[in-house]
Design a protein around this motif. Structure first.
Motif: not given
Length: 261
Positions: A203-208
């Protein structure tokens, strides 16, 4: 296996399911969605914007919005407040807002909203997401990366319109005009009901972001994509109960991608 152990196992499984449900919800996103991301002679100059506070990939639930503190546009003619144009609209029993705007001149138009802080008791934080979207007016602009001077902001490094699905979007996360090293950026697609995530992690992609505050993400599907850089506020904020709690600042930008045909 004894009856006691069976009951203990069942209770553990139920607890895991309940926790998984609580943790599996997607992220909060302030939406600022125009009826068009590009205005041309074919589309007409009239735009309608929807402002909702929701979980885009899960298509809800909606959270009720208080009246925004600021809504405006930075365009070829300068900066204008649009607060007087706001119309409250009830959707699914929750208050949302919308406004109309007519593009009057060629050039890039940067629309933004500063919402009222939102109390999220489940996380114990106040949430305030400074959100923007760029609309191209008649192909006459090169100011799509202009700085709005928001407390937290994503400055696009990729032109945020005229994008195909699969294009790489890049931006810089800034706080008070300075890059934020290693900021966490959450990414969600505004689900039209055609996709069901197989697991909560989808649902939620996470990148730094990197050490210079730069992040990138390749958008795999056509539609609206929200990028939310989450930054802890320097000072706590009072919640509705008069308690000092952390403040989650969000720098959001919405980008539209089209299918190449």
């Amino acid at each position: 296996m004894s009856t006691t152990r069976t009951h203990d196992r069942d209770r553990i499984l139920l607890l895991m399911l309940l926790l998984g449900s609580a943790w599996g919800t997607s992220a909060h996103f302030q939406e600022l969605i125009p009826s068009q991301d590009i205005v041309s002679g074919d589309t007409g100059a009239q735009l309608r914007f929807e402002m909702r506070f929701t979980h885009p990939m899960d298509a809800g639930p909606l959270m009720s919005m208080d009246p925004p503190l600021a809504v405006g546009v930075l365009g070829p003619g300068g900066r204008d407040s649009l607060l007087s144009s706001l119309e409250a609209v009830e959707v699914d029993g929750q208050q949302t807002f919308q406004f109309d705007y007519q593009i009057k001149a060629p050039g890039d138009h940067l629309f933004y909203v500063e919402p009222a802080p939102y109390w999220e008791p489940a996380e114990g934080v106040m949430i305030q997401h400074y959100t923007k979207v760029v609309v191209d007016g008649y192909g006459g602009g090169d100011e799509w990366d202009a700085d709005l001077g928001l407390p937290v902001e994503i400055q696009p490094l990729t032109r945020p319109y005229g994008l195909w699905a699969g294009n790489l979007f890049r931006g810089i996360v800034k706080q008070e005009g300075e890059p934020v090293p290693f900021a966490t950026v959450e990414v969600e697609w505004r689900n039209d009901g055609s996709v069901t995530p197989p697991f909560a992690a989808y649902s939620t992609q996470v990148v730094k972001a990197d050490a210079q505050g730069v992040f990138s993400y390749a958008m795999p599907r056509a539609g609206w994509w929200g990028f939310a850089a989450l930054i802890e506020g320097e000072e706590p904020m009072m919640n509705p109960h008069g308690e000092a709690v952390p403040l989650e600042l969000g720098a959001l930008i919405w980008v539209y991608a089209r299918e190449m045909r």
